[in-house]
Design an enzyme around this catalytic site. Structure first.
Site, PDB file in Angstrom:
ATOM      1  N   GLN A  37      24.111 -15.040   5.976  1.00  0.00           N
ATOM      2  CA  GLN A  37      25.045 -13.923   6.070  1.00  0.00           C
ATOM      3  C   GLN A  37      26.311 -14.339   6.818  1.00  0.00           C
ATOM      4  OE1 GLN A  37      22.960 -10.758   8.092  1.00  0.00           O
ATOM      5  NE2 GLN A  37      23.225 -11.667  10.114  1.00  0.00           N
ATOM      6  N   HIS A  64      19.828 -15.455   7.696  1.00  0.00           N
ATOM      7  CA  HIS A  64      19.175 -14.151   7.806  1.00  0.00           C
ATOM      8  C   HIS A  64      17.670 -14.322   7.664  1.00  0.00           C
ATOM      9  CE1 HIS A  64      18.992  -9.598   6.591  1.00  0.00           C
ATOM     10  NE2 HIS A  64      18.091  -9.926   7.504  1.00  0.00           N
ATOM     11  N   PHE A 114      14.767 -10.643  16.634  1.00  0.00           N
ATOM     12  CA  PHE A 114      15.135 -10.934  15.241  1.00  0.00           C
ATOM     13  C   PHE A 114      14.176 -11.949  14.644  1.00  0.00           C
ATOM     14  CE2 PHE A 114      18.819 -12.890  12.539  1.00  0.00           C
ATOM     15  CZ  PHE A 114      18.315 -12.303  11.398  1.00  0.00           C
ATOM     16  N   HIS A 117      10.710 -10.561  14.032  1.00  0.00           N
ATOM     17  CA  HIS A 117      10.667  -9.731  12.823  1.00  0.00           C
ATOM     18  C   HIS A 117      10.588 -10.594  11.570  1.00  0.00           C
ATOM     19  CE1 HIS A 117      11.777  -6.667   9.857  1.00  0.00           C
ATOM     20  NE2 HIS A 117      12.679  -7.529   9.411  1.00  0.00           N
ATOM     21  N   GLU A 118      11.418 -11.637  11.518  1.00  0.00           N
ATOM     22  CA  GLU A 118      11.438 -12.490  10.334  1.00  0.00           C
ATOM     23  C   GLU A 118      10.104 -13.208  10.139  1.00  0.00           C
ATOM     24  OE1 GLU A 118      13.847 -12.717   7.926  1.00  0.00           O
ATOM     25  OE2 GLU A 118      14.581 -10.963   9.009  1.00  0.00           O
ATOM     26  N   LYS A 121       7.221 -10.363   9.315  1.00  0.00           N
ATOM     27  CA  LYS A 121       7.368  -9.713   8.010  1.00  0.00           C
ATOM     28  C   LYS A 121       7.320 -10.716   6.865  1.00  0.00           C
ATOM     29  CE  LYS A 121      10.268  -6.636   5.244  1.00  0.00           C
ATOM     30  NZ  LYS A 121      11.477  -5.778   5.197  1.00  0.00           N
ATOM     31  N   HIS A 122       8.003 -11.847   7.022  1.00  0.00           N
ATOM     32  CA  HIS A 122       8.158 -12.793   5.910  1.00  0.00           C
ATOM     33  C   HIS A 122       7.396 -14.101   6.109  1.00  0.00           C
ATOM     34  CE1 HIS A 122      11.260 -10.205   4.213  1.00  0.00           C
ATOM     35  NE2 HIS A 122      11.870 -10.191   5.389  1.00  0.00           N
TER      36      HIS A 122
END
Length: 230
Positions: A37, A64, A114, A117-118, A121-122
């Protein structure tokens, strides 16, 4: 005797279930989106941004995420609650992540929220390929080093100067450099102008090679979009 047999059967079924879980995890996605990004486009929206506690990031594309995805457009998420983010596993990567994967969310943070979360989640959905947190984050950093978007665009005389550029020229500049078609995601600034926000590039399911995207995300840009300063 009956209770022992029942318990043995339970153990067998448990083992079979775990094995099937592993097999399913190995087939849980088809490819990755690697997403970078532009910070200027994150920060000049109505919601604005907050610089990380380490200071204003460099005027460069930032990571991102590296997101497992399926050919039909669906994607897995939050795949392993037993593997929470653990920054001690990536201590040698933190300096590079602060530079290449900065947070711009408010309130200001170090980046750990951050990154957590990444990963959760991923990253947990890629454990069949990138087996731990270090492998996941290192792969994303390696891809960032491989795909220097700012240099690619500037080499095509496309600069973050607040001017507008043809979307097709942005897309073609990246494709010419990496050999594959990117997806360009736009957002709008406070005046409602369409601008270059994120670039999606596809990576095969092993995480080893760039590929043509089997499917692109939704959304659209104008034919001419701004490339804001930062």
């Amino acid at each position: 005797m009956a209770s022992n047999s029942a318990f043995s059967l339970f153990l067998i079924l448990l083992i079979i279930t775990q094995c099937l879980s592993v097999l399913n995890a190995a087939k849980d996605f088809d490819f990755f989106y690697f997403v970078q990004q532009w910070p200027g486009s994150y920060c000049d929206t109505k919601q604005s941004c907050c610089y990380p506690t380490t200071g204003k990031p460099a005027a460069d594309f930032g990571i991102h995420g590296l997101w497992p995805n399926n050919n039909d457009g669906t994607y897995p998420s939050n795949c392993d609650p037993n593997s929470p983010y653990d920054q001690s596993q990536i201590s040698d990567l933190i300096s590079s992540m602060q530079q290449n994967w900065p947070t711009l969310a408010c309130p200001s943070g170090s980046g750990s929220t951050f990154w957590s979360h990444e990963w959760e989640k991923h990253g947990t959905c890629a454990e069949s390929v990138l087996t731990n947190q270090h492998a996941y984050f290192k792969k994303a950093l390696d891809l960032k080093n491989q795909i220097d978007l700012l240099s690619i665009l500037q080499g095509a005389d496309i600069h973050p100067d607040g001017e507008s550029y043809d979307l097709v020229n942005i897309r073609n500049a990246i494709k010419s450099a990496i050999g594959y078609t990117p997806w360009i995601q736009c957002n709008v600034d406070q005046s409602g102008n369409s601008q270059l926000y994120q670039v999606y590039i596809c990576v095969d399911g092993s995480g080893s090679s760039l590929i043509e995207c089997p499917i692109f995300p939704g959304g659209k840009c104008g034919t001419s979009i701004e490339f804001p300063t930062f």
